[in-house]
Write a protein that holds these residues in place. Structure first.
Motif, PDB file in Angstrom:
ATOM      1  N   THR A   1      -7.404   2.494  -0.248  1.00  0.00           N
ATOM      2  CA  THR A   1      -6.373   1.929  -1.181  1.00  0.00           C
ATOM      3  C   THR A   1      -5.470   2.892  -1.736  1.00  0.00           C
ATOM      4  OG1 THR A   1      -7.933   2.368  -3.135  1.00  0.00           O
ATOM      5  CG2 THR A   1      -8.120   0.282  -1.911  1.00  0.00           C
TER       6      THR A   1
ATOM      7  N   LYS B   1      -2.846   4.547  -7.508  1.00  0.00           N
ATOM      8  CA  LYS B   1      -2.084   3.909  -8.473  1.00  0.00           C
ATOM      9  C   LYS B   1      -1.127   4.951  -9.271  1.00  0.00           C
ATOM     10  CE  LYS B   1      -3.164  -0.233  -7.842  1.00  0.00           C
ATOM     11  NZ  LYS B   1      -2.451  -1.426  -7.433  1.00  0.00           N
TER      12      LYS B   1
ATOM     13  N   ASP C   1       4.183   2.335  -8.832  1.00  0.00           N
ATOM     14  CA  ASP C   1       3.313   1.085  -8.436  1.00  0.00           C
ATOM     15  C   ASP C   1       3.091   0.024  -9.539  1.00  0.00           C
ATOM     16  OD1 ASP C   1       3.421   2.227  -6.077  1.00  0.00           O
ATOM     17  OD2 ASP C   1       1.358   3.087  -5.863  1.00  0.00           O
TER      18      ASP C   1
ATOM     19  N   GLY D   1       3.769  -4.920  -8.050  1.00  0.00           N
ATOM     20  CA  GLY D   1       3.265  -6.465  -7.795  1.00  0.00           C
ATOM     21  C   GLY D   1       3.476  -7.019  -6.473  1.00  0.00           C
ATOM     22  N   ILE D   2       3.354  -6.256  -5.307  1.00  0.00           N
ATOM     23  CA  ILE D   2       3.623  -6.729  -4.104  1.00  0.00           C
ATOM     24  C   ILE D   2       1.912  -6.327  -3.249  1.00  0.00           C
ATOM     25  CG2 ILE D   2       4.410  -6.609  -1.940  1.00  0.00           C
ATOM     26  CD1 ILE D   2       7.104  -5.891  -3.158  1.00  0.00           C
ATOM     27  N   ASN D   3       1.480  -7.443  -3.004  1.00  0.00           N
ATOM     28  CA  ASN D   3       0.018  -7.224  -2.088  1.00  0.00           C
ATOM     29  C   ASN D   3       0.328  -7.142  -0.571  1.00  0.00           C
ATOM     30  OD1 ASN D   3      -2.556  -6.981  -1.067  1.00  0.00           O
ATOM     31  ND2 ASN D   3      -3.156  -8.747  -1.899  1.00  0.00           N
ATOM     32  N   ILE D   4       0.294  -5.810  -0.184  1.00  0.00           N
ATOM     33  CA  ILE D   4       0.718  -5.432   1.167  1.00  0.00           C
ATOM     34  C   ILE D   4      -0.433  -6.313   2.104  1.00  0.00           C
ATOM     35  CG2 ILE D   4       0.799  -3.552   3.132  1.00  0.00           C
ATOM     36  CD1 ILE D   4       1.844  -2.037   0.888  1.00  0.00           C
ATOM     37  N   ASP D   5      -1.455  -6.389   1.760  1.00  0.00           N
ATOM     38  CA  ASP D   5      -2.645  -7.090   2.669  1.00  0.00           C
ATOM     39  C   ASP D   5      -1.918  -8.545   3.093  1.00  0.00           C
ATOM     40  OD1 ASP D   5      -3.823  -4.606   2.899  1.00  0.00           O
ATOM     41  OD2 ASP D   5      -5.088  -5.135   1.266  1.00  0.00           O
ATOM     42  N   SER D   6      -1.578  -9.043   2.154  1.00  0.00           N
ATOM     43  CA  SER D   6      -1.199 -10.668   2.119  1.00  0.00           C
ATOM     44  C   SER D   6       0.189 -10.967   2.986  1.00  0.00           C
ATOM     45  CB  SER D   6      -1.049 -11.119   0.672  1.00  0.00           C
ATOM     46  OG  SER D   6       0.127 -10.723   0.192  1.00  0.00           O
TER      47      SER D   6
ATOM     48  N   LYS E   1      -0.946 -11.223   6.951  1.00  0.00           N
ATOM     49  CA  LYS E   1      -2.217 -12.179   7.237  1.00  0.00           C
ATOM     50  C   LYS E   1      -1.312 -12.804   8.165  1.00  0.00           C
ATOM     51  CE  LYS E   1      -3.749 -13.123   3.090  1.00  0.00           C
ATOM     52  NZ  LYS E   1      -4.691 -13.943   2.242  1.00  0.00           N
TER      53      LYS E   1
END
Length: 189
Positions: free
Chosen positions: A169, A172, A176, A180-185, A188
């Motif tokens: 991970t 932080k 950052d 608020g961006i989730n790179i994993d999503s 997918k």
């Protein structure tokens, strides 16, 4: 003619003209150059089989080009040049500047000026190497950024050493917090 893509059949203008007449290309999709070409057609039609005119190529040399060519032929300056860095001049630019300054003084012949400029350039490069310190090499980075980079590097090397199966991970930081961006999503599928 509109259905042909072969450059030997018509010109690009006649092919676009055929596409517009046939309705294969809408009027709003026509190229920007089309109206200019129609208003001001060239004297000789640009066809593939037109013979190129015999125009002699002019040799354009500046005085500094001859000096720079002599420098590169005899001494081969070995340096890495960044085209994005406008603040720093290259070794050949510095040499030409020194050469021109010596030539304006007019006391020596060309060969002596060249040798003197080489000596002055070598002295200047040696002096700049001695004056440069690691702190001056990266003056745009403040202490906080340097410590942050150092801690990030240490974290990365520790996580790489552990070789865990789960993806690491990211740390932080202040940067950052508002993203608020989730790179994993994002990836997918």
């Amino acid at each position: 003619m509109a259905q042909s893509r072969l450059e030997k059949i018509g010109t690009i203008f006649t092919r676009v003209q055929g596409l517009l007449r046939g309705g294969a290309m809408k009027a709003e999709d026509k190229p920007i150059w089309y109206d200019v070409y129609a208003a001001f057609p060239p004297k000789a039609e640009p066809r593939f089989d037109r013979v190129a005119p015999e125009v002699p190529v002019k040799k354009i040399f500046y005085g500094e080009d001859v000096v720079r060519a002599k420098l590169h032929r005899q001494n081969k300056p070995q340096e890495t040049i960044s085209l994005l860095d406008n603040r720093r001049s290259s070794q050949s630019q510095q040499f030409v500047q020194i050469y021109q300054n010596l030539k304006t003084q007019g006391a020596l012949d060309d060969q002596k000026i060249y040798e003197t400029a080489l000596d002055l350039l070598a002295e200047q490069r040696q002096q700049s190497r001695l004056e440069a310190t690691p702190e001056e090499a990266a003056p745009e980075l403040d202490t906080e950024t340097k410590t942050q980079l150092l801690s990030d590097f240490k974290e990365a090397s520790e996580s790489q050493a552990t070789k865990s199966s789960s993806p690491p991970t990211p740390p932080k930081t202040k940067r950052d917090a508002g993203v608020g961006i989730n790179i994993d999503s994002l990836f997918k599928d």
